[in-house]
Design an enzyme around this catalytic site. Structure first.
Site, PDB file in Angstrom:
ATOM      1  N   VAL A 111       0.833  -1.211   0.000  1.00  0.00           N
ATOM      2  CA  VAL A 111       0.000   0.000   0.000  1.00  0.00           C
ATOM      3  C   VAL A 111       0.871   1.266   0.000  1.00  0.00           C
ATOM      4  O   VAL A 111       0.665   2.180  -0.802  1.00  0.00           O
ATOM      5  CB  VAL A 111      -0.977  -0.011   1.209  1.00  0.00           C
ATOM      6  CG1 VAL A 111      -1.688   1.327   1.357  1.00  0.00           C
ATOM      7  CG2 VAL A 111      -1.978  -1.151   1.066  1.00  0.00           C
ATOM      8  N   GLY A 169       0.024 -18.789  -0.471  1.00  0.00           N
ATOM      9  CA  GLY A 169       0.858 -19.966  -0.725  1.00  0.00           C
ATOM     10  C   GLY A 169       0.717 -20.474  -2.151  1.00  0.00           C
ATOM     11  O   GLY A 169       0.182 -19.780  -3.024  1.00  0.00           O
ATOM     12  N   ILE A 223       3.693 -20.296   6.640  1.00  0.00           N
ATOM     13  CA  ILE A 223       4.643 -20.715   7.678  1.00  0.00           C
ATOM     14  C   ILE A 223       5.333 -22.016   7.293  1.00  0.00           C
ATOM     15  O   ILE A 223       6.399 -22.323   7.792  1.00  0.00           O
ATOM     16  CB  ILE A 223       3.974 -20.846   9.068  1.00  0.00           C
ATOM     17  CG1 ILE A 223       2.901 -21.944   9.071  1.00  0.00           C
ATOM     18  CG2 ILE A 223       3.432 -19.516   9.558  1.00  0.00           C
ATOM     19  CD1 ILE A 223       2.524 -22.401  10.485  1.00  0.00           C
ATOM     20  N   ASP A 224       4.724 -22.796   6.385  1.00  0.00           N
ATOM     21  CA  ASP A 224       5.300 -24.105   6.015  1.00  0.00           C
ATOM     22  C   ASP A 224       6.590 -23.961   5.205  1.00  0.00           C
ATOM     23  O   ASP A 224       7.377 -24.893   5.116  1.00  0.00           O
ATOM     24  CB  ASP A 224       4.295 -24.918   5.186  1.00  0.00           C
ATOM     25  CG  ASP A 224       3.079 -25.343   5.989  1.00  0.00           C
ATOM     26  OD1 ASP A 224       3.036 -25.062   7.196  1.00  0.00           O
ATOM     27  OD2 ASP A 224       2.163 -25.957   5.397  1.00  0.00           O
ATOM     28  N   GLU A 279       3.785 -32.378  11.477  1.00  0.00           N
ATOM     29  CA  GLU A 279       2.368 -32.727  11.296  1.00  0.00           C
ATOM     30  C   GLU A 279       2.167 -33.576  10.039  1.00  0.00           C
ATOM     31  O   GLU A 279       1.330 -34.488  10.011  1.00  0.00           O
ATOM     32  CB  GLU A 279       1.608 -31.402  11.189  1.00  0.00           C
ATOM     33  CG  GLU A 279       0.293 -31.408  10.516  1.00  0.00           C
ATOM     34  CD  GLU A 279      -0.158 -29.995  10.186  1.00  0.00           C
ATOM     35  OE1 GLU A 279      -1.299 -29.683  10.500  1.00  0.00           O
ATOM     36  OE2 GLU A 279       0.623 -29.205   9.604  1.00  0.00           O
ATOM     37  N   HIS A 284      -2.108 -24.086  16.058  1.00  0.00           N
ATOM     38  CA  HIS A 284      -2.206 -22.758  15.455  1.00  0.00           C
ATOM     39  C   HIS A 284      -1.454 -21.662  16.200  1.00  0.00           C
ATOM     40  O   HIS A 284      -1.353 -20.536  15.689  1.00  0.00           O
ATOM     41  CB  HIS A 284      -3.684 -22.365  15.282  1.00  0.00           C
ATOM     42  CG  HIS A 284      -4.326 -23.079  14.135  1.00  0.00           C
ATOM     43  ND1 HIS A 284      -4.792 -24.368  14.246  1.00  0.00           N
ATOM     44  CD2 HIS A 284      -4.538 -22.705  12.851  1.00  0.00           C
ATOM     45  CE1 HIS A 284      -5.283 -24.750  13.080  1.00  0.00           C
ATOM     46  NE2 HIS A 284      -5.140 -23.764  12.220  1.00  0.00           N
ATOM     47  N   ILE A 285      -0.934 -21.957  17.381  1.00  0.00           N
ATOM     48  CA  ILE A 285      -0.077 -20.966  18.052  1.00  0.00           C
ATOM     49  C   ILE A 285       1.045 -20.534  17.104  1.00  0.00           C
ATOM     50  O   ILE A 285       1.523 -19.399  17.144  1.00  0.00           O
ATOM     51  CB  ILE A 285       0.477 -21.558  19.378  1.00  0.00           C
ATOM     52  CG1 ILE A 285       1.149 -20.484  20.209  1.00  0.00           C
ATOM     53  CG2 ILE A 285       1.438 -22.696  19.137  1.00  0.00           C
ATOM     54  CD1 ILE A 285       1.560 -20.964  21.601  1.00  0.00           C
ATOM     55  N   GLN A 286       1.451 -21.469  16.218  1.00  0.00           N
ATOM     56  CA  GLN A 286       2.563 -21.175  15.289  1.00  0.00           C
ATOM     57  C   GLN A 286       2.156 -20.235  14.154  1.00  0.00           C
ATOM     58  O   GLN A 286       2.997 -19.699  13.453  1.00  0.00           O
ATOM     59  CB  GLN A 286       3.093 -22.483  14.670  1.00  0.00           C
ATOM     60  CG  GLN A 286       3.661 -23.433  15.696  1.00  0.00           C
ATOM     61  CD  GLN A 286       3.626 -24.881  15.216  1.00  0.00           C
ATOM     62  OE1 GLN A 286       4.607 -25.379  14.701  1.00  0.00           O
ATOM     63  NE2 GLN A 286       2.501 -25.559  15.376  1.00  0.00           N
TER      64      GLN A 286
HETATM   65  P1  ADP Z   1      -2.247 -21.701   0.158  1.00  0.00           P
HETATM   66  O1  ADP Z   1      -2.337 -20.540  -0.761  1.00  0.00           O
HETATM   67  O2  ADP Z   1      -1.822 -21.319   1.550  1.00  0.00           O
HETATM   68  O3  ADP Z   1      -1.444 -22.846  -0.440  1.00  0.00           O
HETATM   69  P2  ADP Z   1      -4.704 -23.151  -0.468  1.00  0.00           P
HETATM   70  O4  ADP Z   1      -4.016 -24.301  -1.124  1.00  0.00           O
HETATM   71  O5  ADP Z   1      -5.862 -23.454   0.413  1.00  0.00           O
HETATM   72  O6  ADP Z   1      -3.735 -22.255   0.420  1.00  0.00           O
HETATM   73  O7  ADP Z   1      -5.195 -22.176  -1.635  1.00  0.00           O
HETATM   74  C1  ADP Z   1      -5.846 -20.956  -1.332  1.00  0.00           C
HETATM   75  C2  ADP Z   1      -6.922 -20.693  -2.343  1.00  0.00           C
HETATM   76  O8  ADP Z   1      -6.346 -20.544  -3.644  1.00  0.00           O
HETATM   77  C3  ADP Z   1      -7.949 -21.810  -2.520  1.00  0.00           C
HETATM   78  O9  ADP Z   1      -8.929 -21.798  -1.527  1.00  0.00           O
HETATM   79  C4  ADP Z   1      -8.518 -21.463  -3.869  1.00  0.00           C
HETATM   80  O10 ADP Z   1      -9.470 -20.424  -3.778  1.00  0.00           O
HETATM   81  C5  ADP Z   1      -7.291 -20.944  -4.631  1.00  0.00           C
HETATM   82  N1  ADP Z   1      -6.755 -22.026  -5.452  1.00  0.00           N
HETATM   83  C6  ADP Z   1      -6.046 -23.104  -5.066  1.00  0.00           C
HETATM   84  N2  ADP Z   1      -5.769 -23.915  -6.100  1.00  0.00           N
HETATM   85  C7  ADP Z   1      -6.357 -23.355  -7.182  1.00  0.00           C
HETATM   86  C8  ADP Z   1      -6.455 -23.717  -8.583  1.00  0.00           C
HETATM   87  N3  ADP Z   1      -5.890 -24.824  -9.051  1.00  0.00           N
HETATM   88  N4  ADP Z   1      -7.131 -22.879  -9.391  1.00  0.00           N
HETATM   89  C9  ADP Z   1      -7.708 -21.744  -8.939  1.00  0.00           C
HETATM   90  N5  ADP Z   1      -7.647 -21.358  -7.636  1.00  0.00           N
HETATM   91  C10 ADP Z   1      -6.979 -22.140  -6.773  1.00  0.00           C
HETATM   92  O1  F6P Z   2      -0.197 -24.015   5.433  1.00  0.00           O
HETATM   93  C1  F6P Z   2      -0.127 -23.523   6.742  1.00  0.00           C
HETATM   94  C2  F6P Z   2      -0.830 -24.457   7.697  1.00  0.00           C
HETATM   95  O2  F6P Z   2      -0.761 -23.882   8.991  1.00  0.00           O
HETATM   96  C3  F6P Z   2      -0.310 -25.885   7.734  1.00  0.00           C
HETATM   97  O3  F6P Z   2       0.874 -26.007   8.487  1.00  0.00           O
HETATM   98  C4  F6P Z   2      -1.477 -26.616   8.328  1.00  0.00           C
HETATM   99  O4  F6P Z   2      -1.490 -27.971   7.931  1.00  0.00           O
HETATM  100  C5  F6P Z   2      -2.653 -25.885   7.730  1.00  0.00           C
HETATM  101  O5  F6P Z   2      -2.196 -24.598   7.343  1.00  0.00           O
HETATM  102  C6  F6P Z   2      -3.808 -25.750   8.670  1.00  0.00           C
HETATM  103  O6  F6P Z   2      -4.833 -25.121   7.988  1.00  0.00           O
HETATM  104  P1  F6P Z   2      -6.157 -24.619   8.705  1.00  0.00           P
HETATM  105  O7  F6P Z   2      -5.787 -23.418   9.525  1.00  0.00           O
HETATM  106  O8  F6P Z   2      -7.065 -24.281   7.578  1.00  0.00           O
HETATM  107  O9  F6P Z   2      -6.622 -25.751   9.566  1.00  0.00           O
END
Ligand code: ADP
Ligand code: F6P
Length: 319
Positions: free
Chosen positions: A24, A102, A126-127, A222, A249-251
């Site tokens: 921003v 992520g 965090i992973d 985990e 989730h503390i992490q």
């Molecule tokens: P992170 O971004 O932490 O890896 P997720 O894997 O849950 O978390 O992805 C976050 C969001 O990104 C999903 O809920 C979805 O809305 C979107 N997303 C994930 N994979 C796809 C995909 N193949 N195509 C479009 N959107 C996606």
């Molecule tokens: O990707 C981060 C993370 O905290 C993982 O370490 C864990 O498996 C997952 O998200 C937990 O997701 P949620 O908060 O949706 O239960």
């Protein structure tokens, strides 16, 4: 004038607020108009935009979580969901989007990019398991949280001569376990990327006891999925007073470390600079301690790897 939007998606991570602030403030510094999209892709589909000014991001750089909130949206994975998001971005005449999240969030960002939205990704998880970067925002803070917790558990473990199994986060990756285990002096570290044998773990506990150690700490990722089970097995096989703690989730919360604040600030500013230069369809990252950017398509071909020399070192130092 450029109009850009920023959102946070997927699991939150300490430092996301610092990154929002950097996006921003850098954008306003460059004369852009900025929107925040609340609730990640869910909010994008629903048109949940808020105008951001310098004050909107005041007093947040040191706070955990994300002021824009985050979500996981199944609808956004569909064509219809992505089209609805596109309509919302067009309605606001947004011509640049920064996605902090992520690898799942980046798959979504890539889809938007293919639909013509100038999109930039900032890795936050965090992973620390995002392909295309050595580092993701939040990892350092999460490791520090885990290490402090393990240090505290070590105190009580010593008083009671107990064995503790401590399960840390990392959905599919052992990075937090590896770093926390190494930095907290765990006797054994159990991660998905390396084979671990229960008899070997027990043998290491016994060796420690024989030379007078009053506690044993075993850190398990985990992703291995077995903290409670490993605790039960050790208790049944040895009769040791064994406890299991799942940090959970503390992490994910807490004030970001100085390192996370630095990286988040740099990545946030870089994302805006890239949009300013007409670059998009890329994620920002860190490679060999340098700030880089790579096309989503290229980055996702990378495989996240773990440095197993740290694993070997931890084993040799915790004898
Ligand atoms: P992170 O971004 O932490 O890896 P997720 O894997 O849950 O978390 O992805 C976050 C969001 O990104 C999903 O809920 C979805 O809305 C979107 N997303 C994930 N994979 C796809 C995909 N193949 N195509 C479009 N959107 C996606
Ligand atoms: O990707 C981060 C993370 O905290 C993982 O370490 C864990 O498996 C997952 O998200 C937990 O997701 P949620 O908060 O949706 O239960």
């Amino acid at each position: 004038m450029k109009k850009i939007a920023v959102l946070t998606s997927g699991g939150d991570a300490p430092g996301m607020n610092t990154a929002i602030r950097a996006v921003v403030r850098r954008a306003i510094f460059k004369g852009f108009e900025v929107y925040g999209v609340q609730n990640g892709y869910k909010g994008l589909i629903e048109g949940d935009f808020i105008s951001m000014n310098l004050g909107s991001v005041g007093d947040i750089l040191h706070r955990g979580g994300t002021i824009l909130r985050s979500s996981r949206s199944e609808e956004f994975k569909t064509n219809e969901g992505q089209q609805r998001a596109l309509v919302q971005l067009n309605n606001k005449a947004v011509n640049g989007l920064v996605v902090i999240g992520g690898d799942g969030s980046f798959r979504g960002a890539k889809k938007l990019s293919e639909l013509g939205v100038a999109t930039i990704g900032i890795p936050g998880s965090i992973d620390n398991d995002i392909p295309g970067t050595d580092y993701a925002i939040g990892f350092d803070t999460a490791v520090n949280t885990a290490v402090s917790a393990i240090d505290q558990i070590r105190d009580t473990a010593s008083s009671h001569e107990r064995t503790f199994i401590i399960e840390v986060m990392g959905r599919d990756a052992g990075d937090i376990a590896l770093w926390a285990g190494m930095c907290a002096g765990a006797e054994s570290i159990i991660i998905p990327e390396a084979h671990q044998d229960l008899d070997d773990i027990i043998e290491r506990i016994k060796q420690g006891q024989q030379r007078g150690k009053t506690h044993s700490i075993i850190v398990v990722a985990e992703g291995v999925g077995k903290g409670l089970q490993i605790g039960n097995n050790i208790r049944e096989k040895t009769g040791f007073d064994t406890k299991v703690t799942i940090l959970g989730h503390i992490q994910r919360g807490g004030s970001p470390s100085a390192y996370d604040r630095m990286i988040s600030s740099q990545m946030g500013a870089k994302a805006v600079d890239l949009l300013d230069e007409g670059e998009h369809g890329v994620m920002v990252g860190i490679k060999n301690a340098q700030l880089i950017h790579r096309a989503f398509g290229e980055a996702e071909k990378d495989k996240h790897t773990i440095d197993l020399s740290i694993y070997d070192l931890a084993r040799s130092l915790s004898i």
